[in-house]
Design a protein around this motif. Structure first.
Motif, PDB file in Angstrom:
ATOM      1  N   ARG A 166       0.718  -1.359  -0.164  1.00 59.82           N
ATOM      2  CA  ARG A 166       0.198   0.029  -0.106  1.00 59.82           C
ATOM      3  C   ARG A 166       1.226   1.173   0.173  1.00 59.82           C
ATOM      4  N   LYS A 167       1.967   1.700   0.614  1.00 55.01           N
ATOM      5  CA  LYS A 167       2.990   2.280   0.777  1.00 55.01           C
ATOM      6  C   LYS A 167       2.991   2.616  -0.407  1.00 55.01           C
ATOM      7  N   GLU A 219       1.341   4.643  -2.730  1.00 53.47           N
ATOM      8  CA  GLU A 219       0.654   5.558  -2.537  1.00 53.47           C
ATOM      9  C   GLU A 219       2.033   6.507  -2.889  1.00 53.47           C
ATOM     10  N   ASP A 220       3.242   6.310  -2.730  1.00 61.23           N
ATOM     11  CA  ASP A 220       4.302   6.769  -3.426  1.00 61.23           C
ATOM     12  C   ASP A 220       4.548   6.996  -4.926  1.00 61.23           C
ATOM     13  N   ASP A 247       2.116   7.745  -6.577  1.00 59.62           N
ATOM     14  CA  ASP A 247       1.021   8.423  -6.932  1.00 59.62           C
ATOM     15  C   ASP A 247       0.143   7.577  -7.596  1.00 59.62           C
ATOM     16  N   VAL A 286      -3.147   7.359  -6.291  1.00 61.06           N
ATOM     17  CA  VAL A 286      -4.332   7.837  -5.786  1.00 61.06           C
ATOM     18  C   VAL A 286      -4.781   8.835  -6.030  1.00 61.06           C
ATOM     19  N   LEU A 289      -5.653   2.120   0.883  1.00 56.55           N
ATOM     20  CA  LEU A 289      -4.609   3.345   0.827  1.00 56.55           C
ATOM     21  C   LEU A 289      -5.435   4.292   1.466  1.00 56.55           C
ATOM     22  N   ASP A 290      -3.837   5.495   2.197  1.00 54.97           N
ATOM     23  CA  ASP A 290      -3.872   6.473   2.442  1.00 54.97           C
ATOM     24  C   ASP A 290      -4.380   7.500   1.655  1.00 54.97           C
ATOM     25  N   VAL A 291      -5.955   7.266   1.799  1.00 60.49           N
ATOM     26  CA  VAL A 291      -6.576   9.128   1.469  1.00 60.49           C
ATOM     27  C   VAL A 291      -6.011  10.504   1.374  1.00 60.49           C
ATOM     28  N   ALA A 337      -2.065  11.542   1.641  1.00 60.47           N
ATOM     29  CA  ALA A 337      -1.790  11.769   0.347  1.00 60.47           C
ATOM     30  C   ALA A 337      -2.703  13.196   0.319  1.00 60.47           C
ATOM     31  N   SER A 378      -3.845  18.296  -5.095  1.00 60.40           N
ATOM     32  CA  SER A 378      -4.293  16.918  -5.848  1.00 60.40           C
ATOM     33  C   SER A 378      -5.822  16.789  -5.931  1.00 60.40           C
TER      34      SER A 378
END
Length: 538
Positions: free
Chosen positions: A140-141, A144-145, A147, A149, A219-221, A224, A236
């Motif tokens: 998941r990380k 996110e890294d 992009d 999201v 994911l960590d919305v 982000a 974003s």
């Protein structure tokens, strides 16, 4: 010494950091092996040395130790088969940045296809991304890294109109956004696109968008979106009005309950990213009388009504939690949202949720009428129920900062009993929130509202009959925040004054001079010897 089914674990099989049996051993450049989940946080914290030898690492690359893993698996099979111990599965390779970049590139190709001879089909790619996101936090990380999201948000934004057309059977030419058309049917050598083809095409696109929502929900919305607002990078895609509107469409009109829950989860993350970051800002927002939310984007119509409907999904606890989280962030974002929630009837639902959740926590079940879980999951179910109660109380406390909210709570027959019940039965946070709500309602129930001036007295009498006096006295003897202690003392003064006023309004002057009020006698019998020293005088 660690034992596994009666056998001592060989020191070679233990991670030097966790001292537990390794399941996914990896090797550093020094040759020392560690459990992947233990060494990764060490390296991510900026340490460039080997924890065991303190040697400087020539490389931060983690190399899987397949030989050691197979030895561990063989040892577990030899010592655990007799007692039914399951063998350690072979771990999957973690997602890499290059692999993720290739996946996102293929997704962009599929979603940007404009050829009428090729029907885009991003669903398999999205299902693969969902599977990868579920495997590990590392995957998941990595997403996110990379992009992911923004890519997923952009896809949902540009495709939501087509998903709306699936529900309304609107022709492609009438859509507000340019979208690719499906490939034509060949009938006798003549290309033709029927209305049924358009509907099926758009519904397929809607399914892809719902799958993209499922990935975003994992994911960590919030992180982000927050990173884009606190850096010099472009804003974003998640924070654009088009994106918020598109996600809100699935919350309000999505075909599946899962899509609605995922949309609520994502909206909560987006709004939390723009929430006040300092304690002073949070305090200002809690008492804000403004109408502007922190997003700078107006919440689309129907969102609060849709969130209220999710609270009625008794058999789906995840829907209740997602709805409460979104409501909480919306209430912090703008005062008008608190008033709107009162208007759509959320207060009775929140109050009725509290006693149900308390009963569920006591029996080890999920909130309300969820099915019984097995014994191993009772503790997690109880924690989940406590979280639901804290969220419900948090929303209710914000709603009570408005006159409309206080009036709605005062009009509910079960409100005082439910709040007093939560003073010492759930958690310290629930206790402080319950005190705050009681303070709002009992001290300000008639302020600014259309209710009668006696509403505060009625609330105080109901709280008194539910045992609020004893519970608040006990709270003063325990550790609590200064603000909660002040509110508790004010409530005790109001309760004491209400008791005397109630007595004098129901008895003659002569009897009042010679007789102790019945309510105070009941309190004295309940509190025993601790009542005297803690009586509050004006």
């Amino acid at each position: 010494m660690d034992l596994v089914v009666g056998a001592a674990v060989p020191p070679l099989f233990k991670c030097p950091i966790s001292l537990e049996l390794m399941r996914d051993p990896v090797v550093l450049s020094t040759g020392q092996s560690y459990e992947r989940s233990s060494i990764e946080p060490w390296l991510e914290a900026g340490n460039h040395t080997c924890p065991a030898t303190m040697q400087k690492l020539s490389s931060l690359e983690l190399v899987p130790n397949h030989t050691l893993r197979r030895l561990i698996q063989n040892w577990c099979e030899a010592h655990g088969s007799a007692l039914g111990m399951a063998p350690i599965p072979t771990p999957k390779l973690p997602l890499t940045a290059d692999t993720m970049a290739a996946i996102l590139e293929e997704l962009l190709v599929q979603t940007s296809c404009t050829s009428r001879q090729q029907l885009m089909d991003p669903l398999p790619i999205l299902k693969n991304m969902r599977s990868l996101a579920r495997e590990s936090e590392r995957n998941r990380k990595c997403m996110e890294d990379s992009d992911a999201v923004s890519v997923l948000a952009s896809m949902i934004t540009t495709s939501a109109a087509a998903a709306a057309a699936a529900a309304t059977a609107v022709a492609v030419e009438e859509l507000p956004m340019p979208l690719p058309a499906p490939a034509p049917l060949q009938e006798g050598g003549v290309g033709a696109t029927t209305g049924l083809d358009l509907v099926l095409y758009h519904r397929k696109l809607e399914a892809a968008c719902e799958e993209a929502l499922a990935v975003l929900a994992l994911l960590d919305v919030q992180g982000a979106a927050a990173n884009s607002t606190r850096s010099n990078r472009p804003r974003s895609e998640l924070l654009t009005p088009r994106s918020v509107t598109a996600i809100a469409w699935f919350l309000c009109k999505g075909r599946s309950l899962e899509a609605k829950v995922n949309a609520a989860t994502i909206l909560a993350g987006i709004m939390a990213a723009a929430a006040p970051s300092t304690e002073a800002d949070q305090r200002r927002e809690y008492s804000s009388h403004g109408n502007n939310n922190n997003l700078g984007v107006q919440i689309p119509p129907g969102v609060l009504e849709a969130l209220t409907k999710l609270l009625r999904e008794d058999l789906y606890p995840k829907a209740i939690r997602a709805s409460l989280k979104a409501m909480l962030t919306l209430c912090i974002a703008a005062r008008r949202n608190r008033i709107k929630l009162v208007e759509v009837g959320v207060v009775p639902l929140l109050i009725e949720l509290l006693p149900d959740a308390a009963a569920a926590a006591a029996s080890g079940r999920g909130p309300r009428r969820s099915s019984n879980s097995n014994k191993n999951s009772k503790s997690s179910s109880s924690s989940s129920s406590n979280a639901v109660q804290e969220l419900a109380l948090g929303v209710l406390e914000l709603v009570c900062s408005t006159a409309e909210g206080r009036a709605a709570v005062a009009d509910h027959a079960l409100a005082m009993a439910a709040l007093v019940h939560h003073l010492h039965t759930v958690s310290s946070l629930a206790t402080e929130l319950s005190v705050a709500i009681l303070w709002w309602v009992c001290s300000k129930a008639g302020a600014g509202a259309s209710s009668s001036s006696s509403s505060s007295s009625d609330c105080l009498l109901a709280a008194q009959q539910s045992g609020a006096f004893a519970a608040l006295l006990l709270l003063l003897q325990l550790d609590c925040s200064p603000g909660t202690r002040v509110k508790a003392r004010e409530l005790l003064k109001l309760l004491q004054q209400t008791s005397w006023n109630y007595y004098h309004s129901h008895h003659s002057t002569t009897s009042a001079q010679t007789t102790t009020p019945t309510i105070l006698c009941d309190l004295s019998s309940q509190l025993g010897t601790i009542t005297g020293p803690y009586l509050i005088h004006n």
